[in-house]
Design a protein around this motif. Structure first.
Motif, PDB file in Angstrom:
ATOM      1  N   VAL A 184       0.805  -1.186  -0.098  1.00  0.00           N
ATOM      2  CA  VAL A 184      -0.045   0.106  -0.007  1.00  0.00           C
ATOM      3  C   VAL A 184       0.941   1.244  -0.100  1.00  0.00           C
ATOM      4  N   VAL A 185       0.343   2.316  -0.551  1.00  0.00           N
ATOM      5  CA  VAL A 185       0.866   3.664  -0.397  1.00  0.00           C
ATOM      6  C   VAL A 185      -0.466   4.541  -0.304  1.00  0.00           C
ATOM      7  N   THR A 186      -0.426   5.613   0.645  1.00  0.00           N
ATOM      8  CA  THR A 186      -1.761   6.402   1.092  1.00  0.00           C
ATOM      9  C   THR A 186      -2.106   7.045  -0.007  1.00  0.00           C
ATOM     10  N   GLY A 218      13.694  -6.630   2.189  1.00  0.00           N
ATOM     11  CA  GLY A 218      14.430  -5.479   1.898  1.00  0.00           C
ATOM     12  C   GLY A 218      14.046  -4.108   1.823  1.00  0.00           C
ATOM     13  N   ILE A 219      12.790  -3.923   1.881  1.00  0.00           N
ATOM     14  CA  ILE A 219      11.912  -2.529   2.013  1.00  0.00           C
ATOM     15  C   ILE A 219      12.671  -1.558   2.560  1.00  0.00           C
ATOM     16  N   GLN A 220      12.931  -0.168   1.961  1.00  0.00           N
ATOM     17  CA  GLN A 220      13.383   0.973   2.491  1.00  0.00           C
ATOM     18  C   GLN A 220      12.451   2.044   2.623  1.00  0.00           C
ATOM     19  N   GLY A 221      12.381   2.891   3.715  1.00  0.00           N
ATOM     20  CA  GLY A 221      11.711   4.248   3.781  1.00  0.00           C
ATOM     21  C   GLY A 221      10.574   4.039   4.744  1.00  0.00           C
ATOM     22  N   ASN A 222       9.581   4.686   4.770  1.00  0.00           N
ATOM     23  CA  ASN A 222       8.393   4.528   5.405  1.00  0.00           C
ATOM     24  C   ASN A 222       7.181   3.828   4.931  1.00  0.00           C
ATOM     25  N   TYR A 223       7.006   2.530   5.163  1.00  0.00           N
ATOM     26  CA  TYR A 223       5.922   1.752   4.553  1.00  0.00           C
ATOM     27  C   TYR A 223       4.697   2.585   4.437  1.00  0.00           C
ATOM     28  N   GLY A 224       3.845   2.549   3.294  1.00  0.00           N
ATOM     29  CA  GLY A 224       2.831   3.152   3.595  1.00  0.00           C
ATOM     30  C   GLY A 224       2.496   4.623   3.005  1.00  0.00           C
ATOM     31  N   THR A 225       3.767   5.306   3.111  1.00  0.00           N
ATOM     32  CA  THR A 225       3.700   6.708   2.917  1.00  0.00           C
ATOM     33  C   THR A 225       4.972   7.148   1.854  1.00  0.00           C
ATOM     34  N   GLN A 226       6.235   6.466   2.099  1.00  0.00           N
ATOM     35  CA  GLN A 226       7.243   6.487   1.040  1.00  0.00           C
ATOM     36  C   GLN A 226       8.162   5.558   1.138  1.00  0.00           C
ATOM     37  N   TRP A 227       8.194   4.598   0.192  1.00  0.00           N
ATOM     38  CA  TRP A 227       8.926   3.353   0.381  1.00  0.00           C
ATOM     39  C   TRP A 227       9.310   2.974  -1.168  1.00  0.00           C
ATOM     40  N   TYR A 228      10.483   2.157  -0.889  1.00  0.00           N
ATOM     41  CA  TYR A 228      11.082   1.413  -2.095  1.00  0.00           C
ATOM     42  C   TYR A 228      11.377  -0.133  -1.939  1.00  0.00           C
ATOM     43  N   ALA A 229      11.324  -0.900  -2.951  1.00  0.00           N
ATOM     44  CA  ALA A 229      11.630  -2.440  -2.713  1.00  0.00           C
ATOM     45  C   ALA A 229      12.047  -2.852  -4.209  1.00  0.00           C
ATOM     46  N   ILE A 289      14.257  -7.708 -11.147  1.00  0.00           N
ATOM     47  CA  ILE A 289      13.757  -7.354 -12.302  1.00  0.00           C
ATOM     48  C   ILE A 289      13.002  -5.910 -12.165  1.00  0.00           C
ATOM     49  N   VAL A 290      12.443  -5.552 -11.217  1.00  0.00           N
ATOM     50  CA  VAL A 290      11.668  -4.217 -10.854  1.00  0.00           C
ATOM     51  C   VAL A 290      12.020  -3.563  -9.588  1.00  0.00           C
ATOM     52  N   ARG A 291      12.363  -2.368  -9.550  1.00  0.00           N
ATOM     53  CA  ARG A 291      12.358  -1.391  -8.355  1.00  0.00           C
ATOM     54  C   ARG A 291      11.133  -0.718  -8.468  1.00  0.00           C
ATOM     55  N   PHE A 292      10.347  -0.904  -7.367  1.00  0.00           N
ATOM     56  CA  PHE A 292       9.036  -0.176  -6.757  1.00  0.00           C
ATOM     57  C   PHE A 292       9.286   1.010  -6.068  1.00  0.00           C
ATOM     58  N   VAL A 293       8.925   2.352  -6.506  1.00  0.00           N
ATOM     59  CA  VAL A 293       9.333   3.472  -5.663  1.00  0.00           C
ATOM     60  C   VAL A 293       7.961   4.047  -5.530  1.00  0.00           C
ATOM     61  N   TRP A 328      12.505  14.947  -2.434  1.00  0.00           N
ATOM     62  CA  TRP A 328      12.802  14.808  -3.655  1.00  0.00           C
ATOM     63  C   TRP A 328      14.191  13.988  -3.889  1.00  0.00           C
ATOM     64  N   ARG A 329      15.043  14.218  -2.956  1.00  0.00           N
ATOM     65  CA  ARG A 329      16.398  13.555  -3.177  1.00  0.00           C
ATOM     66  C   ARG A 329      16.398  12.235  -2.844  1.00  0.00           C
ATOM     67  N   TRP A 330      15.413  11.848  -1.877  1.00  0.00           N
ATOM     68  CA  TRP A 330      15.200  10.479  -1.584  1.00  0.00           C
ATOM     69  C   TRP A 330      14.606   9.827  -2.745  1.00  0.00           C
ATOM     70  N   THR A 331      13.758  10.543  -3.512  1.00  0.00           N
ATOM     71  CA  THR A 331      12.962   9.756  -4.601  1.00  0.00           C
ATOM     72  C   THR A 331      14.257   9.750  -5.778  1.00  0.00           C
ATOM     73  N   VAL A 332      15.198  10.793  -6.017  1.00  0.00           N
ATOM     74  CA  VAL A 332      15.925  10.765  -7.035  1.00  0.00           C
ATOM     75  C   VAL A 332      16.899   9.580  -6.647  1.00  0.00           C
TER      76      VAL A 332
END
Length: 303
Positions: free
Chosen positions: A62-64, A89-100, A108-112, A135-139
Motif C-alpha cells: 500500500v501507499v496512502t 529489503g524494503i527501504q523508507g516509511n511503508y505506507g507513505t514513502q518506500w521502495y523495494a 527485475i523491478v524497483r518499485f518506488v 525529492w532527493r530521496w526519490t531521486v
C-alpha cells in the motif's frame, strides 16, 4: 515477475469484483495506490476483505491516498497495521514513502512509492518540492536502481499530474518532469476514478519541460503501443479498484497525451492494471472486472 495495480477501492461490491479479478490473475504482488475505506473506523473490515480474497500472506502493498493520509476517512497507520509490508529489503516509511526491489535476488523491478500532493494530519502536504529531502530521496531511489542495473523502475503514487478528469497536477510539475528526465519506465497513480494511459512521453531538446494544462506534440516520444525503454515515460492511472467511476473530459487540454481512456461516460470499467516483466520486456494490460469489457495493452522493450 507479475504484479497488479489499482487504487480507489472502497468496501462495496465493486471492490470485491476487482479483488476477484486480481485473485484470478494470480500476481506475485499488488500495488494498492491509495483511497481504501472512504470511511473512518472500518480499516479492519477493509483488510479482512482483502485477505479473504487474496490470502493472509499475499503482498498487498500500500501507499496512502488522500482519504486516509489525514485521517478523515480512514487512517493509513491502521491500514499498515492490518496489511503490513510483505516484501523483503524494503527501504523508507511503508505506507507513505518506500521502495523495494523484486524479486529480492536478481531483481527485475524497483518499485518506488511516494506521496506528493496530498494533505497529512497537520493539514499540509509532504514536501516534494525541487531539491527537498523527499525529492532527493526519490531521486536517489531511482538512480540507485540504474546503478544496480535493475531492468525496470516503476514509480507509484496516489495523485497523477496529467489527467482527463477533475484534478489538475497535484503531483507537481517539477516532480513529474524529474520522473521524465530520469526516464522512469512506468508511473502509476489513482485518485481519478477512471483508467487513463498516456503515450510514452519524454523531455529533451524539443521538449525541455512538460507543462500541465497544455499540450505539446514535441513531448510525445512514442505514440503506438510498442515502445522502447529509455525513450520516455508512460503514465497510467487506474483509479478503478471499486469506487463509482467518474466522467472523463474529452475536451481536456491534455487529452492528446493519452492513448487509452475509460470512464463513467466512455467505455466504463472497473478493473486492474496487470503487468508482466522480464529482463527485456514489460507488458501491461487493463483487465476489466466481471461485467465490464474495456481493455488496453502496451509493451516496453529493452533494445
Amino acid at each position: 515477475m507479475h504484479f497488479t495495480a489499482q487504487g480507489d477501492i472502497g468496501v462495496d461490491d465493486g471492490a470485491t469484483k476487482v479483488l476477484d479479478t486480481i485473485a484470478g490473475l494470480r500476481p506475485q504482488l499488488n500495488l494498492a495506490l491509495g483511497d481504501f475505506t472512504y470511511k473512518a473506523g472500518i480499516e479492519q473490515r477493509f483488510c479482512d476483505m482483502v485477505k479473504g480474497k487474496l490470502g493472509q500472506e499475499f503482498p498487498y502493498q500500500v501507499v496512502t491516498g488522500n482519504h486516509e493520509s489525514d485521517g478523515h476517512d480512514g487512517d493509513i497507520d491502521n491500514i499498515v497495521r492490518c496489511l503490513p509490508n510483505k516484501l523483503p529489503g524494503i527501504q523508507g516509511n511503508y505506507g507513505t514513502q518506500w521502495y523495494a526491489d523484486f524479486p529480492e535476488k536478481d531483481p527485475i523491478v524497483r518499485f518506488v512509492m511516494v506521496s506528493p500532493g496530498i494533505d497529512f494530519k497537520d493539514g499540509k502536504p509532504l514536501d516534494y518540492s525541487k531539491d527537498s529531502e523527499r525529492w532527493r530521496w526519490t531521486v536517489d531511489a531511482i538512480d540507485g536502481a540504474a546503478a544496480a542495473k535493475i531492468p525496470w523502475t516503476v514509480v507509484g503514487m496516489h495523485t497523477p499530474c496529467l489527467s482527463m478528469g477533475r484534478y489538475q497536477c497535484q503531483a507537481g510539475k517539477d516532480f513529474t518532469n524529474m520522473l521524465m528526465a530520469k526516464k522512469v519506465d512506468l508511473v502509476l497513480s489513482g485518485h481519478e476514478h477512471h483508467y487513463q494511459r498516456t503515450h510514452q512521453l519524454g523531455t529533451g531538446a524539443s521538449c525541455p519541460d512538460l507543462v500541465p494544462q497544455a499540450f505539446s506534440a514535441s513531448c510525445l516520444a512514442d505514440t503506438d503501443a510498442s515502445m522502447v525503454r529509455g525513450a520516455g515515460t508512460v503514465f497510467a492511472t487506474a483509479g478503478t479498484g471499486g469506487r463509482a467511476l467518474r466522467d472523463v473530459q474529452a475536451k481536456d487540454s491534455e487529452a492528446r497525451y493519452f492513448a487509452a481512456v475509460s470512464g463513467k461516460n466512455r467505455n466504463p470499467a472497473l478493473g486492474t492494471l496487470d503487468v508482466m516483466a522480464t529482463a527485456d520486456r514489460l507488458s501491461a494490460r487493463f483487465v476489466p472486472a466481471e461485467g465490464y469489457s474495456f481493455t488496453d495493452a502496451f509493451t516496453i522493450e529493452r533494445r
